[in-house]
Design a protein around this motif. Structure first.
Motif, PDB file in Angstrom:
ATOM      1  N   UNK A   1      -7.529   4.347   2.122  1.00 21.24           N
ATOM      2  CA  UNK A   1      -7.647   2.971   1.622  1.00 21.24           C
ATOM      3  C   UNK A   1      -8.037   2.945   0.144  1.00 21.24           C
ATOM      4  N   UNK A   2      -7.705   1.846  -0.535  1.00 20.84           N
ATOM      5  CA  UNK A   2      -7.942   1.740  -1.971  1.00 20.84           C
ATOM      6  C   UNK A   2      -9.421   1.888  -2.334  1.00 20.84           C
ATOM      7  N   UNK A   3     -10.320   1.332  -1.494  1.00 19.57           N
ATOM      8  CA  UNK A   3     -11.751   1.430  -1.784  1.00 19.57           C
ATOM      9  C   UNK A   3     -12.213   2.889  -1.775  1.00 19.57           C
ATOM     10  N   UNK A   4     -11.729   3.638  -0.795  1.00 19.13           N
ATOM     11  CA  UNK A   4     -12.090   5.056  -0.709  1.00 19.13           C
ATOM     12  C   UNK A   4     -11.453   5.849  -1.852  1.00 19.13           C
ATOM     13  N   UNK A   5     -10.266   5.420  -2.301  1.00 16.96           N
ATOM     14  CA  UNK A   5      -9.619   6.079  -3.434  1.00 16.96           C
ATOM     15  C   UNK A   5     -10.492   5.983  -4.686  1.00 16.96           C
TER      16      UNK A   5
ATOM     17  N   UNK B   1       4.330   4.308  -3.899  1.00 21.57           N
ATOM     18  CA  UNK B   1       3.143   3.593  -3.440  1.00 21.57           C
ATOM     19  C   UNK B   1       2.377   2.983  -4.606  1.00 21.57           C
ATOM     20  N   UNK B   2       2.399   3.670  -5.754  1.00 27.97           N
ATOM     21  CA  UNK B   2       1.745   3.117  -6.950  1.00 27.97           C
ATOM     22  C   UNK B   2       2.433   1.821  -7.360  1.00 27.97           C
ATOM     23  N   UNK B   3       3.764   1.813  -7.326  1.00 24.37           N
ATOM     24  CA  UNK B   3       4.521   0.618  -7.683  1.00 24.37           C
ATOM     25  C   UNK B   3       4.231  -0.535  -6.718  1.00 24.37           C
ATOM     26  N   UNK B   4       3.941  -0.213  -5.481  1.00 25.25           N
ATOM     27  CA  UNK B   4       3.652  -1.233  -4.473  1.00 25.25           C
ATOM     28  C   UNK B   4       2.181  -1.649  -4.472  1.00 25.25           C
ATOM     29  N   UNK B   5       1.382  -1.027  -5.313  1.00 21.91           N
ATOM     30  CA  UNK B   5      -0.037  -1.355  -5.374  1.00 21.91           C
ATOM     31  C   UNK B   5      -0.847  -0.748  -4.244  1.00 21.91           C
ATOM     32  N   UNK B   6      -0.307   0.288  -3.592  1.00 25.70           N
ATOM     33  CA  UNK B   6      -0.989   0.900  -2.443  1.00 25.70           C
ATOM     34  C   UNK B   6      -1.729   2.182  -2.805  1.00 25.70           C
ATOM     35  N   UNK B   7      -1.505   2.687  -4.026  1.00 28.20           N
ATOM     36  CA  UNK B   7      -2.187   3.923  -4.432  1.00 28.20           C
ATOM     37  C   UNK B   7      -2.555   3.804  -5.902  1.00 28.20           C
TER      38      UNK B   7
END
Length: 470
Positions: free
Chosen positions: A256-260, A298-304
């Protein structure tokens, strides 16, 4: 010029060494058996013999004697301590596992020839062959491509991978391993750890997709007592457990983004802060990550997170799919067949041409994991001492022209699903609802855990298409 005699059966991996030893300037002859070698050559005129243990087993069965000279290296597809000690007691310079990569074998060939050119009388009189064998277990464990190293392969793509692994193993750089599901990404991570200076410390492996979203930060970074409901005691976390060692995060794309964001701080500052804590703790870890997903998409989709991606993408290792590994497929199948027979207390089955043909004709979308499961299935279902290809029960692979698009089906379409399997329904439900549900919501609707949802996605090859809300 040094002359070398290779004695091995036609199907031995040792036979391949004839070509590259010749390219290094050695004069190389090859024989299929010791009897053949003795008949057509004067073995005492060779500087070194390379002998497959299978050829020795053959002469022992016929009560013939192994030549006492010249120096020799014994290579064994089924290495064991007792055979190794016996081989060196009979004068072998080294006892090595088969297959052995070219770098390792060349090193031992050169060492054996140097001993031959410059013998030490004292060491000859008081020979202690156990010294050589004491390193064999370590060499087998660290020689990439051998069974002892945990990751097996001899094809060019795997040799290229092993070459890169040897170069980066001794460093502390972050490594990103990419490859299809089931190719052995965790095995590569463990091999890197075993080859590194951190091998005496733990390697902690974490599957990011297998931990529920609401618990993953606590599991990785730890938490203080009372940080949240149910936190009845303090917990150090898996990253702290990997201190001085290696942390392997599998399926990093599921984090998840928070954990990233928290993981990025670990990489930048070398410290972790538990959930609910006010103080940070220093940690010294080497991070290895793996994914089968396209992180740039995933970066383009805002997921990473893009900043995390560039922290992870220092070194990249690409694992080839099983279908592109040529003869490695047969080699792996033989090893897995023996392993499955031992696991289920069955006599070791002969690996037949029919069985091999069935193995080689399949595309293996699930890669080595699918191959292992199929062989275990065949061992269980086949009669004793015989393996039947039909019992592999490989799913027929339909051409892709029947699946023109994977867009979610409408409710009207779903009413027309007649006679479908549970897997068909599962795939239809996920594809139809994943654009409007989180993974947690999907799992809850299906009555399964998030981990089970992830595993079924891998098994059924369901793409994870998430559309960002505008």
């Amino acid at each position: 010029m040094h002359s070398i005699m290779i004695i091995c059966p036609d199907n031995s991996p040792l036979k391949e060494s004839e070509k590259w030893l010749s390219r290094y300037g050695f004069q190389v002859n090859i024989s299929n058996t010791l009897e053949q070698a003795n008949k057509y050559y004067e073995l005492s005129e060779f500087h070194l013999l390379l002998i497959d243990q299978e050829a020795i087993n053959h002469i022992e069965a016929s009560s013939a004697e192994l030549p006492s000279a010249p120096h020799r290296i014994i290579l064994d597809a089924k290495p064991s301590l007792s055979i190794g000690i016996n081989s060196m007691a009979q004068g072998a310079a080294y006892y090595l596992p088969l297959p052995t990569d070219s770098e390792t074998l060349l090193k031992h060939v050169v060492n054996a020839l140097e001993q031959n050119d410059h013998p030490d009388p004292a060491s000859t009189q008081n020979q202690t062959p156990q010294v050589y064998f004491s390193n064999t277990a370590k060499e087998e464990r660290l020689t990439l491509g051998t069974q002892g190293s945990g990751i097996i392969g001899q094809c060019p793509p795997m040799q290229s991978l092993f070459s890169d692994m040897r170069k980066i193993a001794g460093t502390d750089v972050t490594v990103l391993i990419r490859g299809e599901s089931g190719t052995g990404k965790e095995l590569v991570a463990k091999a890197l750890h075993n080859l590194s200076q951190r091998h005496n410390h733990p390697i902690i492996s974490v599957n990011c997709a297998a931990i529920p979203e609401n618990l993953i930060e606590s599991e990785l970074f730890g938490h203080e007592k009372g940080a949240f409901t149910g936190a009845n005691s303090s917990h150090d976390g898996l990253i702290y457990a990997a201190d001085k060692g290696t942390l392997f995060l599998d399926e990093i794309g599921e984090l998840p983004l928070e954990a990233q964001a928290r993981l990025l701080r670990v990489l930048q500052e070398g410290e972790i802060r538990k959930v609910g804590a006010t103080q940070s703790t220093k940690v010294d870890i080497r991070l290895i990550t793996a994914t089968h997903r396209n992180l740039t998409d995933m970066i383009q989709q805002g997921l990473f997170r893009e900043d995390l991606y560039y922290r992870l993408y220092v070194m990249e290792l690409l694992l080839p799919p099983l279908r592109d590994r040529g003869d490695d497929i047969s080699m792996l199948a033989k090893i897995l067949l023996e392993k499955a027979c031992q696991k289920h207390s069955k006599p070791i089955c002969n690996y037949t041409k029919t069985f091999d043909k069935a193995i080689r004709s399949h595309r293996w979308p699930g890669n080595v994991r699918e191959l292992e499961n199929a062989i275990e299935r065949a061992v269980i279902l086949s009669p004793p001492e015989k393996i039947e290809a039909a019992n592999l029960k490989l799913a027929s692979q339909q051409p892709p022209n029947n699946t023109t698009n994977h867009s979610p089906m409408s409710d009207a379409d779903s009413k027309n699903l007649v006679g479908t399997t549970l897997d068909d329904y599962f795939k239809h439900f996920v594809l139809s609802h994943q654009h409007k549900m989180t993974e947690t919501q999907l799992a809850h609707s299906l009555g399964i855990s998030r981990k089970s949802l992830w595993e079924r996605r891998q098994k059924l090859a369901i793409p994870k298409k998430v559309t960002a809300e505008k």
